[in-house]
Structure formats: C-alpha cells, structure tokens
Scaffold this active site. Structure first.
Site, PDB file in Angstrom:
ATOM      1  N   ARG A  87      -0.055 -68.866-121.434  1.00  0.00           N
ATOM      2  CA  ARG A  87       0.197 -68.944-122.867  1.00  0.00           C
ATOM      3  C   ARG A  87      -0.115 -70.366-123.325  1.00  0.00           C
ATOM      4  NH1 ARG A  87       5.942 -67.822-125.765  1.00  0.00           N
ATOM      5  NH2 ARG A  87       6.466 -69.770-124.771  1.00  0.00           N
ATOM      6  N   ASP A 110       7.920 -72.389-114.219  1.00  0.00           N
ATOM      7  CA  ASP A 110       8.298 -73.713-113.701  1.00  0.00           C
ATOM      8  C   ASP A 110       9.555 -73.627-112.846  1.00  0.00           C
ATOM      9  OD1 ASP A 110       6.161 -75.007-114.814  1.00  0.00           O
ATOM     10  OD2 ASP A 110       7.240 -75.681-116.600  1.00  0.00           O
ATOM     11  N   ASP A 151      11.623 -72.271-118.924  1.00  0.00           N
ATOM     12  CA  ASP A 151      10.276 -71.859-118.493  1.00  0.00           C
ATOM     13  C   ASP A 151      10.373 -71.214-117.115  1.00  0.00           C
ATOM     14  OD1 ASP A 151       7.669 -71.954-117.188  1.00  0.00           O
ATOM     15  OD2 ASP A 151       7.028 -73.008-118.986  1.00  0.00           O
ATOM     16  N   THR A 171      -0.758 -72.734-129.529  1.00  0.00           N
ATOM     17  CA  THR A 171      -1.005 -71.523-130.333  1.00  0.00           C
ATOM     18  C   THR A 171      -0.142 -70.352-129.877  1.00  0.00           C
ATOM     19  OG1 THR A 171      -2.699 -70.706-128.832  1.00  0.00           O
ATOM     20  CG2 THR A 171      -3.439 -72.208-130.581  1.00  0.00           C
TER      21      THR A 171
HETATM   22  C1  PRP Z   1       5.344 -67.059-119.577  1.00  0.00           C
HETATM   23  C2  PRP Z   1       5.929 -65.743-119.081  1.00  0.00           C
HETATM   24  C3  PRP Z   1       5.092 -64.729-119.784  1.00  0.00           C
HETATM   25  C4  PRP Z   1       4.795 -65.392-121.098  1.00  0.00           C
HETATM   26  C5  PRP Z   1       5.685 -64.772-122.137  1.00  0.00           C
HETATM   27  O1  PRP Z   1       4.185 -67.356-118.893  1.00  0.00           O
HETATM   28  O2  PRP Z   1       5.914 -65.608-117.694  1.00  0.00           O
HETATM   29  O3  PRP Z   1       3.873 -64.410-119.113  1.00  0.00           O
HETATM   30  O4  PRP Z   1       5.121 -66.782-120.955  1.00  0.00           O
HETATM   31  O5  PRP Z   1       5.424 -65.287-123.374  1.00  0.00           O
HETATM   32  P1  PRP Z   1       4.822 -64.422-124.562  1.00  0.00           P
HETATM   33  O6  PRP Z   1       5.597 -63.147-124.612  1.00  0.00           O
HETATM   34  O7  PRP Z   1       5.069 -65.297-125.761  1.00  0.00           O
HETATM   35  O8  PRP Z   1       3.357 -64.217-124.303  1.00  0.00           O
HETATM   36  P2  PRP Z   1       3.354 -68.699-119.120  1.00  0.00           P
HETATM   37  O9  PRP Z   1       2.284 -68.477-120.130  1.00  0.00           O
HETATM   38  O10 PRP Z   1       4.305 -69.831-119.364  1.00  0.00           O
HETATM   39  O11 PRP Z   1       2.591 -68.871-117.762  1.00  0.00           O
HETATM   40  P3  PRP Z   1       3.153 -69.152-116.287  1.00  0.00           P
HETATM   41  O12 PRP Z   1       3.894 -67.900-115.838  1.00  0.00           O
HETATM   42  O13 PRP Z   1       1.919 -69.390-115.507  1.00  0.00           O
HETATM   43  O14 PRP Z   1       4.063 -70.343-116.330  1.00  0.00           O
HETATM   44  N1  URA Z   2       8.004 -68.068-121.281  1.00  0.00           N
HETATM   45  C1  URA Z   2       9.045 -68.555-120.547  1.00  0.00           C
HETATM   46  O1  URA Z   2       8.886 -68.835-119.347  1.00  0.00           O
HETATM   47  N2  URA Z   2      10.236 -68.688-121.140  1.00  0.00           N
HETATM   48  C2  URA Z   2      10.444 -68.384-122.437  1.00  0.00           C
HETATM   49  O2  URA Z   2      11.586 -68.541-122.924  1.00  0.00           O
HETATM   50  C3  URA Z   2       9.349 -67.903-123.188  1.00  0.00           C
HETATM   51  C4  URA Z   2       8.145 -67.742-122.580  1.00  0.00           C
END
Ligand code: PRP
Ligand code: URA
Length: 209
Positions: free
Chosen positions: A102, A203, A200, A106
């Site tokens: 994500r 993370d 997050d 944006t």
């Molecule tokens: C996080 C989470 C979802 C997304 C949710 O991933 O694991 O995939 O955000 O957010 P949304 O509903 O607003 O799309 P992230 O993009 O942070 O990637 P990561 O798992 O690699 O940290």
């Molecule tokens: N992705 C995350 O990991 N946490 C949130 O709260 C939203 C999106």
C-alpha cells in the site's frame, strides 16, 4: 455474501495480546498464527464432504472425507503470518501468493508478485485470501480482482482486524465474497490505520521498523 465476526473467547484474548504495543515480534507472530488456526476451524465448518468406504480394524464402513481443493492465498507480507496456523488445521491445502503493498501517501495497492497453484481453478476449489488487516479495502479488492481474472471462483476473505469502511468497500466491489474476521474495529484514522487496531501488522510480524 456475508460478514462473519468470529466471536470466541480465545480469539478475543489473543487479539488483545497482538494489540498491546509492547508485544514482542515472536509473541506477535505466535498469536497471529494461533488466531488464524482458530478461525480456520470455523471457516472450514461447511467445506464439502464426500462418502468414502474404508475398513476399520473391526469392519467396512462408509465415512466422510474432504471433497474440496483448499487454496490459501496470503497477501504479502502480513498475510504470511496467518498461513501456518491455517495449514496446521488444513494440511492438504495448497498455497499461492499475491504481493501487494500500500503506497503510504495515496493508500493505493501496488502488485509486485503473483504465483498460484493450478488447483485454484478447479470446480471444487475453495480459495481463502488471507490478510490480517482490512483497512481501506484497497488491497483486498485488488487481490480478489486478480484472482477472479485468473479463474478463481469460490473465494472467501479472511482477516483478523477489519474497519467498517473496509468491509463496506469489499462488499460493494465483490458482493459474492464471504468475509470472515476476528473483529470489526471502530474506524480508520486520517492516515489509513485502523483504530484501535494493532499498528502496522507487517512490521510487527517481521520486526521491521
Ligand atoms: C497492509 C495489510 C494489508 C493492507 C491493508 O499491508 O497487510 O495488505 O495494508 O490496507 P488497505 O485495506 O488499506 O489496502 P501493507 O501495504 O502495509 O504491506 P506489508 O504487508 O508488506 O507491510
Ligand atoms: N495496514 C496495517 O498493517 N495496519 C493498519 O492499521 C492498516 C493497514
């Protein structure tokens, strides 16, 4: 389409563990896995069965056996944290992968990886798309768009923490998909994080940042 919140005391207890900011990476991963395993038990309740004739040490008998190709598709990265918990419950499941991140400004999802087992297209396939967080809903909608384009039909979306907005967006974009979650939290904040949420998830699972 339905939204099922899995109300279970052990799921609630473990969710509290992962919400606590001082929870270590090791304990965070372990609890995510355990919640996913508990959820798998409930999600698999109606998986199709067939009759099979077997022989016990006592006699021949007709019993039930799973009659579905189960495919687990984690959305990378954070979805990986749920895979082992579900595989412990459904060891015959195949695993595919969708890489999405994500954009922090944006909030739009970007695809960077895709690999799926052929069984995903089988008539008796049940595809479990797993991601701990359903925030704006953008990643879940994009992942399911990709899977439908590649022939997946019977798809269920499984997350730990959903926002009301994410549920609405996903329901609107994919009204045929059943959603399973451990909780629907209060709201999204101004930077797209779930409140109270757990921060997050990627993370916290992998110890980055
Ligand atoms: C996080 C989470 C979802 C997304 C949710 O991933 O694991 O995939 O955000 O957010 P949304 O509903 O607003 O799309 P992230 O993009 O942070 O990637 P990561 O798992 O690699 O940290
Ligand atoms: N992705 C995350 O990991 N946490 C949130 O709260 C939203 C999106």
């Amino acid at each position: 389409m339905s939204v099922t919140v899995l109300n279970h005391s052990m799921i609630k207890h473990k969710l509290t563990n992962i919400r606590r900011k001082e929870t270590t990476t090791k304990d965070f991963y372990q609890n995510v896995q355990e919640i996913a395993g508990l959820m798998a038990f409930e999600i698999s309740r109606d998986f199709p069965l067939k009759d099979v004739e077997i022989e016990t040490p006592i006699c021949k008998t007709v019993q039930k056996e799973l009659d579905a190709e189960i495919v687990i598709i984690p959305i990378l990265r954070a979805g990986l944290g749920m895979v082992d918990g579900i595989r412990n419950m459904i060891p015959t499941a195949k695993v595919g992968f969708i890489g999405l991140y994500r954009d922090e400004k944006t909030l739009q999802p970007h695809e960077y990886y895709a690999k799926f087992p052929d069984t995903m297209k089988a008539d008796n396939a049940v595809v479990l798309v797993v991601d701990p967080m359903l925030a704006t809903g953008g990643s879940a909608v994009a992942a399911i768009d990709m899977l439908k384009k590649r022939g997946a039909k019977n798809i269920r979306f499984v997350c730990l923490v959903a926002s009301p907005q994410g549920v609405e967006v996903l329901q609107k974009a994919h009204p045929d998909i059943d959603i399973y979650c451990a909780t629907v939290d209060e709201k999204l904040n101004e930077v797209g994080y779930i409140v109270p949420g757990l921060g997050d998830c990627g993370d916290r699972l992998f110890g980055t940042k």
